[in-house]
Design an enzyme around this catalytic site. Sequence first.
Site, PDB file in Angstrom:
ATOM      1  N   TRP A   1       1.155   2.320  -8.963  1.00 48.86           N
ATOM      2  CA  TRP A   1       0.744   1.274  -8.016  1.00 48.86           C
ATOM      3  C   TRP A   1       0.347  -0.030  -8.712  1.00 48.86           C
ATOM      4  O   TRP A   1       0.092  -1.018  -8.055  1.00 48.86           O
ATOM      5  CB  TRP A   1      -0.419   1.793  -7.167  1.00 48.86           C
ATOM      6  CG  TRP A   1       0.036   2.608  -5.998  1.00 48.86           C
ATOM      7  CD1 TRP A   1       1.317   2.989  -5.710  1.00 48.86           C
ATOM      8  CD2 TRP A   1      -0.782   3.127  -4.938  1.00 48.86           C
ATOM      9  NE1 TRP A   1       1.346   3.720  -4.550  1.00 48.86           N
ATOM     10  CE2 TRP A   1       0.069   3.822  -4.053  1.00 48.86           C
ATOM     11  CE3 TRP A   1      -2.148   3.089  -4.650  1.00 48.86           C
ATOM     12  CZ2 TRP A   1      -0.391   4.455  -2.900  1.00 48.86           C
ATOM     13  CZ3 TRP A   1      -2.629   3.724  -3.507  1.00 48.86           C
ATOM     14  CH2 TRP A   1      -1.748   4.401  -2.642  1.00 48.86           C
ATOM     15  N   LYS A   2       0.240   0.008 -10.037  1.00 51.58           N
ATOM     16  CA  LYS A   2      -0.198  -1.176 -10.785  1.00 51.58           C
ATOM     17  C   LYS A   2      -1.489  -1.712 -10.157  1.00 51.58           C
ATOM     18  O   LYS A   2      -2.315  -0.921  -9.718  1.00 51.58           O
ATOM     19  CB  LYS A   2       0.932  -2.209 -10.838  1.00 51.58           C
ATOM     20  CG  LYS A   2       2.236  -1.562 -11.356  1.00 51.58           C
ATOM     21  CD  LYS A   2       3.290  -2.533 -11.752  1.00 51.58           C
ATOM     22  CE  LYS A   2       4.502  -1.760 -12.270  1.00 51.58           C
ATOM     23  NZ  LYS A   2       5.590  -2.595 -12.731  1.00 51.58           N
TER      24      LYS A   2
ATOM     25  N   GLU B   1       3.843  -3.482 -19.592  1.00 48.19           N
ATOM     26  CA  GLU B   1       2.915  -4.559 -19.194  1.00 48.19           C
ATOM     27  C   GLU B   1       1.658  -4.524 -20.061  1.00 48.19           C
ATOM     28  O   GLU B   1       1.094  -5.559 -20.390  1.00 48.19           O
ATOM     29  CB  GLU B   1       2.591  -4.436 -17.693  1.00 48.19           C
ATOM     30  CG  GLU B   1       3.785  -4.882 -16.854  1.00 48.19           C
ATOM     31  CD  GLU B   1       3.880  -4.257 -15.474  1.00 48.19           C
ATOM     32  OE1 GLU B   1       2.895  -3.674 -14.992  1.00 48.19           O
ATOM     33  OE2 GLU B   1       4.982  -4.349 -14.875  1.00 48.19           O
TER      34      GLU B   1
ATOM     35  N   GLU C   1      11.693   3.140 -19.695  1.00 45.87           N
ATOM     36  CA  GLU C   1      11.638   1.997 -18.785  1.00 45.87           C
ATOM     37  C   GLU C   1      12.143   0.743 -19.494  1.00 45.87           C
ATOM     38  O   GLU C   1      11.377   0.072 -20.206  1.00 45.87           O
ATOM     39  CB  GLU C   1      10.189   1.749 -18.340  1.00 45.87           C
ATOM     40  CG  GLU C   1       9.586   2.887 -17.568  1.00 45.87           C
ATOM     41  CD  GLU C   1       8.499   2.397 -16.615  1.00 45.87           C
ATOM     42  OE1 GLU C   1       8.624   2.685 -15.424  1.00 45.87           O
ATOM     43  OE2 GLU C   1       7.558   1.717 -17.060  1.00 45.87           O
TER      44      GLU C   1
ATOM     45  N   SER D   1      12.854  -0.493 -11.355  1.00 46.80           N
ATOM     46  CA  SER D   1      13.495  -0.785 -10.071  1.00 46.80           C
ATOM     47  C   SER D   1      14.197   0.425  -9.457  1.00 46.80           C
ATOM     48  O   SER D   1      15.222   0.288  -8.792  1.00 46.80           O
ATOM     49  CB  SER D   1      14.460  -1.970 -10.199  1.00 46.80           C
ATOM     50  OG  SER D   1      13.767  -3.119 -10.629  1.00 46.80           O
TER      51      SER D   1
ATOM     52  N   GLY E   1       7.457   1.732  -9.549  1.00 44.71           N
ATOM     53  CA  GLY E   1       6.449   0.713  -9.262  1.00 44.71           C
ATOM     54  C   GLY E   1       6.558   0.241  -7.822  1.00 44.71           C
ATOM     55  O   GLY E   1       6.030   0.860  -6.892  1.00 44.71           O
ATOM     56  N   GLY E   2       7.283  -0.862  -7.613  1.00 39.14           N
ATOM     57  CA  GLY E   2       7.368  -1.501  -6.293  1.00 39.14           C
ATOM     58  C   GLY E   2       7.635  -0.537  -5.146  1.00 39.14           C
ATOM     59  O   GLY E   2       6.938  -0.576  -4.118  1.00 39.14           O
TER      60      GLY E   2
END
Length: 258
Positions: free
Chosen positions: A14-15, A101, A171, A217, A238-239
């Site tokens: 979820w970052k 990140e 990733e 993605s 993620g997204g």
Amino acid sequence: MDKKFRKTIIAGNWKMNMVASAIPDWMDSLKDELCPGEGEEVVLCVPFPLIPAMIGAAEGSAVRTGAQDVSAHDIGAFTGEVNASMLHNLGVGYCIIGHSERRAYHAESDELVNTKQKQLLSQGITPILCVGESLEQRDAGETLDFVAGQVRSALAGITAEQMKGVVIAYEPIWAIGTGRTATAEQAQEVCAHIRSVLGDMYGADISRGVSVLYGGSMNAKNAAELLSQPDIDGGLIGGASLKWADFAAIVKAGAEDG
Ligand code: PGA
């Protein structure tokens, strides 16, 4: 097929999104749609303050709660940090380490990632070790060597027994949050290479049991093709993990493959 020797793992990242008060409703919706396959593990890696709410909301479901980072230190004067025993004490089962990140914005080195890995393993938490190349490295033909180097450094000093409790996520940096996914062939090539590096380090029996995930993605549309590759055992998402319907669809794709 070797896939029967390892778990399919669909892990959401979820970052720095969502708030704790939104979790009960969100999880109720997810749980209605969630049908993981046998041996498939579903994980949501959430920000630290959201962990208790996620653990509470996930109770009675197949969802396991993960964190997104951990301190390299075990205890003491490290303002703002969270150690592995605090995560273990809350009931956290998984923790992402070495995400690109964190490597980019917090200058995390392979050595630091290795230390974090040891902290997690000492508390019985499964690390999801992230590795992956930049676009420049891919264009220069350096992908396989670079990723192999990241894997070797992050696993330095990790025993074969400990390795059974480690998950690796490939990733590619150029695919994260960009909507640009690696092709199934590109992702398979690197995931297979990671497994061959593990074979060199730990032998074939261990390497065929390690789940290697793809991240970058991954979404409800492309998941099935990626997950059908022989060396891709799941996804770090993620997204698309922020939308329960999309996340449930990816879990379903994992169930069909497993
Ligand atoms: P993405 O993120 O699915 O939004 O590309 C993946 C990740 O950073 O783990």
